[in-house]
Design an enzyme around this catalytic site. Sequence first.
Site: not given
Ligand code: BES
Ligand code: ZN
Length: 623
Positions: A288, A312-313, A316, A335, A392, A400
């Site tokens: 995002e 989703h993005e 954010h 999330e 991480d 989520y």
């Molecule tokens: N912000 C996240 C990606 C992220 C989370 C990067 C934690 C680094 C650490 C992003 O918004 C996200 O949640 N992406 C998901 C897609 C979403 C549709 C659930 C993904 O990448 O799968």
């Molecule tokens: Zn996200």
Amino acid sequence: MNQKLFELAASFIACFLLFQSCEKKLPAYGEDSHSFSRPNEVAVKHIDLDLSVDFQARQLSGTARLTLEHNSRAQELWLDTRDLEIISVTLDDDSSKVDFALGESVDFLGQSLSVKIKPTTKAVNISYKTSPGAAALQWLAPSQTAGGNSPFLFTQSQAILARTWIPCQDSPGVRITYSATIRTSPDLMAVMSAENGTERNEDGVYHFNMPQAVPSYLLALAVGDLEFRAMGERSGVYAEPSVVEKAAAEFEDTEKMMAAAEKLYGPYRWGRYDIIVLPPSFPFGGMENPRLTFATPTVLAGDKSLVALIAHELAHSWSGNLVTNANWDDFWLNEGFTTYFEHRIMEELYGKEHADMLASLSYRDYEEELDRLGAESLDSHLHLDLKGRDPDDGMTSIAYDKGHFFLRTLENAVGREAWDEFLSNYFDEFAFKSMTTEAFVAHLKSHLLKGNRTLEQELQIDAWIYGPGIPQNIARVQSAAFATVEGELQKWQAGTAARTLTTDGWTTQHWLHFLHSLPETETLSLSQMKELDSAFGFSSTGNSEILHAWLLHAINNQYAPAYPALEHFLTSMGRRKFLRPLYTKMAENPAMLQMAKLIYQKARPTYHSVSTGTIDEVLNWQE
Ligand code: BES
Ligand code: ZN
């Protein structure tokens, strides 16, 4: 006036003034165990970057000028760095070098950088270089791009990787505005999470400005052979020339999503909303980055069926970018709220039946994640304890899906109208601020539950936030569409031929449910797998989500005809969400472990460090 009384009054006034000024001077930045910075002493308010991009050396080099806010009389500025080569440090506009010290290197946190300053110092200039292995940066050879002719660079700063390309206060509780000059070769275009141009510059020098204050994890840069296509008034897409048309068609509903989001929870505060489609090694579905969402090309299904990712993005832009988790233990505030909001946008655009399918899939992801973590795992709490760990590692689907279902449960309890009003006000009141779980719960109690003890008890807030698993008051969702899918599946299991099943009009989500509902514990025979494959063409589908779900069955049942597709999938994209389950399933089966290792050996150099970090563990890989 009596002398004593006068003194008393005077000291009272002095105290009052002191208290007032203290209050002003003490912005309470919260604790963050993942940062060496001390913003309560001196905080960075603005960063001005001047960086050259060297694809040959895989290095960014140049200067970062950090503008300061003094919140105490401390004579040191504390920053985060990891794998940075600090060349020199100067203060304000004085060219003489000053002392700085790099602290001991700590796993995944990197090193503190402390700089001697004066209470009058306004800015610190740091001249530095990144390392070729910088975790936030992925340098792609031309062969790893769609066009095949130009190299590509992109960054991924979340959670604590910004410090591998910018010396900064790398904590989500610290917000900065930024500006940047990026110098690259004239055949490439640079874009950032900032105001972007739409044309390539002849000299390869790009200037950026980001007027809204953002946390460091939203600092982002991409450089490559990019082209821009407008989609609407406020939205467009950047991608390599051969991808940009397809991307613009896939994301054509973006403008409608923005309108739906604004109708739900208030104005979009970031000016434009653009999307960049990155090469396939991007380790996430989406990221995002403000004004410029970074997206995987695996979302380009050709039929808009995976655009929940854009919802989703985009969401954010409120939950996360506007109201930001204060530290990574509060990740669910980003999330969970975003997943809830994403589902609401999808419902506005595509209706309740579609949204119910998405919610049902989210529930399944929630259950699967609990299976993986263990139902009693501390990582299944919404509020996390990530101290001493790489954030991480604790960032799972729990934030989520459990987060989404918690908010859904709140909505159900108070009704949609009251809930939406509460949420709108929440985004407004805390815009451009950070939020802790505790402060959110306090706000929820005072502004939504308003002292209603019975309601508070019914909601079991503590069980949701500080407890494991699935609280029993969860607001579940039944998808009528999925019930019909199950009916067809049962027919097949009772002997009806696959190709005669009624699947007309099935969407990606129907198919995902069909595949998720196939038996996992008992095996399917070769002829059953063949029958499904030839009736529905799973092995050759261009839809990444369907292919992923199918390949898990292929591994489970050792269905060799799908192995070429499996290998191709694993060697042509680096999205961790797909890689982890596939490699994990292969590793669980001794007969497939060798194949997994062979594929990984080939693919590993093309994956981002975020993905190799995870898969190295899955396969017990030693370099
Ligand atoms: N912000 C996240 C990606 C992220 C989370 C990067 C934690 C680094 C650490 C992003 O918004 C996200 O949640 N992406 C998901 C897609 C979403 C549709 C659930 C993904 O990448 O799968
Ligand atoms: Zn996200």
